[in-house]
Write an enzyme that holds these catalytic residues in place. Structure first.
Site, PDB file in Angstrom:
ATOM      1  N   ASP A 156      72.369  17.274  -8.452  1.00 28.71           N
ATOM      2  CA  ASP A 156      72.999  15.860  -7.789  1.00 28.71           C
ATOM      3  C   ASP A 156      72.866  14.762  -8.302  1.00 28.71           C
ATOM      4  O   ASP A 156      73.202  13.637  -7.904  1.00 28.71           O
ATOM      5  CB  ASP A 156      72.622  16.131  -6.284  1.00 28.71           C
ATOM      6  CG  ASP A 156      73.106  17.342  -5.522  1.00 28.71           C
ATOM      7  OD1 ASP A 156      74.307  17.714  -5.860  1.00 28.71           O
ATOM      8  OD2 ASP A 156      72.797  17.474  -4.267  1.00 28.71           O
ATOM      9  N   ASP A 201      79.023  25.449  -2.399  1.00 36.59           N
ATOM     10  CA  ASP A 201      77.567  24.637  -2.277  1.00 36.59           C
ATOM     11  C   ASP A 201      76.530  25.652  -1.402  1.00 36.59           C
ATOM     12  O   ASP A 201      77.246  26.330  -0.611  1.00 36.59           O
ATOM     13  CB  ASP A 201      77.965  23.223  -1.455  1.00 36.59           C
ATOM     14  CG  ASP A 201      76.855  22.363  -2.124  1.00 36.59           C
ATOM     15  OD1 ASP A 201      75.802  22.509  -2.821  1.00 36.59           O
ATOM     16  OD2 ASP A 201      77.020  21.104  -1.996  1.00 36.59           O
TER      17      ASP A 201
END
Length: 705
Positions: A506, A442
């Site tokens: 997301d 990430d």
């Protein structure tokens, strides 16, 4: 150098390059049957009065010194000198699909190496390497790759977006002036995906000529489309350098990112087919070819930072029962990580949360027949961390300035050897001690004021990230890596050379995902597009969707589940099982077939997407009703890409529970009985679509008889 013509041919495309003192693309388009003689004569341009007294070519490297008044390929200087170089080709290396040109400006002490490649899959790519061959530093402000497009390219499609709203598209008229897109966020970015598509007026999914462009770079970039006053057009792509960032000492060089491009005379679907094939055969190569893409369960939206090993093992057990094949523990597993304000950088297992270690969970997951994955955010640091307290100098920034946080965190300067080595050691430790098959990598913040030794260093930070991933992959080649940057913030071909999958967004809202995934599909095939079924109540938009809409939306990608299966109802679990099994059934088709987007009559209220196998014997099509139909009757679905002479059995194999109930007297007969039709009929006449509620979808299976 005497002028000569070089022909480069793909399967459907050709490029004709004229090489003399410089190189110019005379033709880039559909492959033609023509004799080689007199091509340059046929395309020789007139010279208008009142301008320069000679024709000025739009070369692969436009130069101010030769009278090109549009954006040059190089901007730089040597202490104020050598600021308008004119390169002359001295060497040409040619292979069937590959040309290398070496150009020199001896007066400026510069040398330019240009690579132009046209693959069989019809993807063209170009890059430059600039050498400083003289004494004294050469300051580079810009170094761009340039490709021409013809005058009939009158429209431009570009991307915009933001967090949880990536890959949105907009259209521009390309008549006069131009369009510039810049990204200074330090990563590929949610806001401006580095891609353009130019084309004939009103180009669409199945019609029109298009020229697509993608800059394979994971940092700051600039994309530019220009129309010259004489009507000629060009597209440039480049890494965007910060002030004083690039200084070449004698003997040093700078290489641009690859600018990828592809032409199609069959609209956007034809362009996408070229890029998808290139990704599969040239970028992913054999890394994914022999293995089905495992279905994920990611813990993030299920438990966030609330980690209890016994409960996580229950989640794993429930996941395995539903058919999940890879179980990933997301953020919250390492020392002191109880929220998003502390502990980034302290990559040691939290022994308070995991008193018996991580091995027991990994073993449990493996015994259930699943792979184990773990989340990392290696490039980031919280000031509330042991790492920062020990090494505040590792923070990426400029001394004396206090930069704003992003997601309560800062970036680590990967250009500091000790910081780089620390992160590699920590990642290597976990991959060496546990059976970890997968990393979710990430990057949850944008880069502000990237400095190294006080100088701008955005380019160096991106290159150091590449080196870190490369070094880890070299030691652990069996480990797959997902690129995630708060969702879709770092998605490009250069990242994909090192990774196996992207976290698309997301946002797990199925309605938003319809648009996001469609936008990504222009350049990427579905098997690299992470698409998860979230909980019925979406965490990012607070909307609720049925399992039908969530399941079918996630079907056309690399499927996963993003929730806590322990807390879900039996009914919801049955839905997860249903769509997991459906994905597994069609996974070979979805991840190897030819994907296409389908134009619909009611484009304000519907979207359609499909995939057809290579021999055109089977296809799968999803139609999503995004809002209420514009008219009382739904539109007609026309499906491209099938064999026009073949007969097909067409069946509706998934639909909302209430499709045949409620506010409809009857649905089209074929939706219940199926129908046999030719490929020609399906493309030209089509199928009457059922009337559907907003935010629902149907799945159509087409099998050759």
């Amino acid at each position: 150098m005497a002028q000569s013509l070089v022909h480069m041919r793909g399967c459907h495309t050709e490029v004709i390059l004229e090489i003399g003192d410089y190189a110019e693309i005379l033709y880039w388009g559909k492959r033609l049957n023509h004799p080689p003689e007199q091509l340059a004569l046929a395309l020789k341009r007139p010279v208008p009065y009142g301008r320069l007294d000679k024709d000025v070519s739009l070369s692969l490297h436009p130069e101010l010194a030769r009278g090109v008044f549009s954006s040059p390929g190089l901007e730089g200087h040597r202490d104020g000198l050598d600021w308008a170089p004119a390169f002359t080709i001295e060497q040409v290396q040619q292979q069937p699909h590959y040309v290398v040109l070496v150009s020199v400006d001896k007066r400026a002490g510069l040398r330019l190496r240009t690579e132009l490649v046209l693959e069989e899959d019809d993807v063209l790519k170009v890059r430059h390497q600039l050498f400083n061959d003289a004494k004294g530093d050469y300051q580079v402000t810009r170094l761009a790759s340039t490709l021409p497009v013809p005058e009939r390219a009158e429209e431009l499609m570009s991307y915009y977006g933001r967090w949880v709203h990536e890959f949105q598209q907009q259209r521009h008229s390309l008549q006069h002036g131009g369009y510039i897109q810049e990204n200074r966020r330090g990563r590929t970015s949610h806001e401006h995906y580095p891609a353009f598509v130019t084309g004939s007026r009103h180009f669409g999914e199945t019609s029109g000529e298009v020229w697509g462009f993608h800059l394979a770079w994971s940092g700051n970039h600039r994309m530019r489309a220009d129309v010259k006053t004489d009507g000629r057009r060009m597209v440039q792509g480049e890494a965007l350098y910060l002030p004083g960032e690039i200084s070449l000492s004698e003997g040093e060089s700078l290489t641009t990112p690859w600018l990828y491009a592809s032409y199609s005379d069959q609209g956007l679907n034809g362009m996408s087919a070229h890029f998808h094939q290139h990704v599969r055969e040239q970028i992913l190569a054999k890394r994914l070819s022999h293995k089905a893409r495992p279905i994920h369960l990611n813990t993030w939206e299920g438990i966030y930072f609330d980690h209890d090993p016994s409960y996580i093992m229950k989640m794993a057990s429930e996941s395995a029962e539903m058919g999940v094949e890879r179980f990933i523990i997301d953020d919250g597993w390492f020392k002191g990580r109880n929220g998003d304000k502390a502990a980034l950088g302290d990559w040691f297992l939290d022994e308070q949360k995991y008193p018996e270690g991580l091995g027991k969970i990994v073993e449990h997951v493996n015994k259930l027949g699943m792979e184990f994955g773990l989340w990392f955010e290696p490039e980031m640091i919280n000031k509330d961390s042991d790492l920062y307290r020990s090494h505040p100098e590792w923070l990426l920034g400029v001394e004396g300035y206090e930069q704003p946080t992003g997601r309560n965190q800062y970036a680590i300067n990967l250009q500091i050897k000790e910081a780089f080595d620390y992160l590699f050691e920590r990642l290597d430790h976990f991959l060496s001690h546990y059976n970890i098959a997968y990393i979710k990598w990430d990057m949850n913040r944008e880069i502000v004021q990237p400095g190294h030794h006080g100088r701008a260093a955005g380019q160096g930070q991106v290159e150091a990230y590449y080196r870190l991933v490369d070094k880890l992959a070299a030691k652990h080649p069996q480990v797959e890596i997902e690129s995630c940057a708060a969702g879709g913030g770092r998605i490009d071909f250069e990242v994909l050379k090192r990774t196996h999958r992207f976290w698309t967004s997301d946002n797990n809202d199925a309605l938003e995902r319809q648009t996001i995934q469609r936008g990504m599909s222009y350049f990427f095939p579905p098997e690299v597009m992470g698409s998860h079924i979230g909980a019925s109540h979406c965490h990012s938009t607070r909307r609720r969707h049925t399992i039908n809409f969530r399941g079918l939306t996630a079907l056309f990608g690399h499927m996963g589940i993003e929730l806590d299966p322990v807390r879900e109802s039996a009914e919801e679990k049955q839905g997860f099982v249903k769509y997991i099994e459906l994905h597994k059934r069609f996974r070979p088709l979805l991840h190897s077939g030819k994907s296409f987007r389908i134009p619909v009559d009611d484009e304000l209220a519907q979207m359609a997407h499909g995939v057809v196998c290579c021999d055109r014997t089977e296809a799968l099509v999803m139609v999503a009703q995004t809002q209420m139909p514009t008219h009382s009757l739904s539109s007609t679905l026309r499906i491209p890409g099938l064999n026009p002479l073949a007969r097909y059995k067409v069946r509706l194999i998934d639909h909302p529970e209430n499709l045949f109930e409620g506010l409809v007297a009857c649905q089209p007969a074929w939706t219940e009985q199926g129908v046999e039709l030719t490929g020609e009929w399906l493309e030209r006449a089509g199928l009457a679509m059922p009337i559907m509620d907003s935010e629902s979808a149907v799945l159509v299976h087409i099998q050759q008889l």
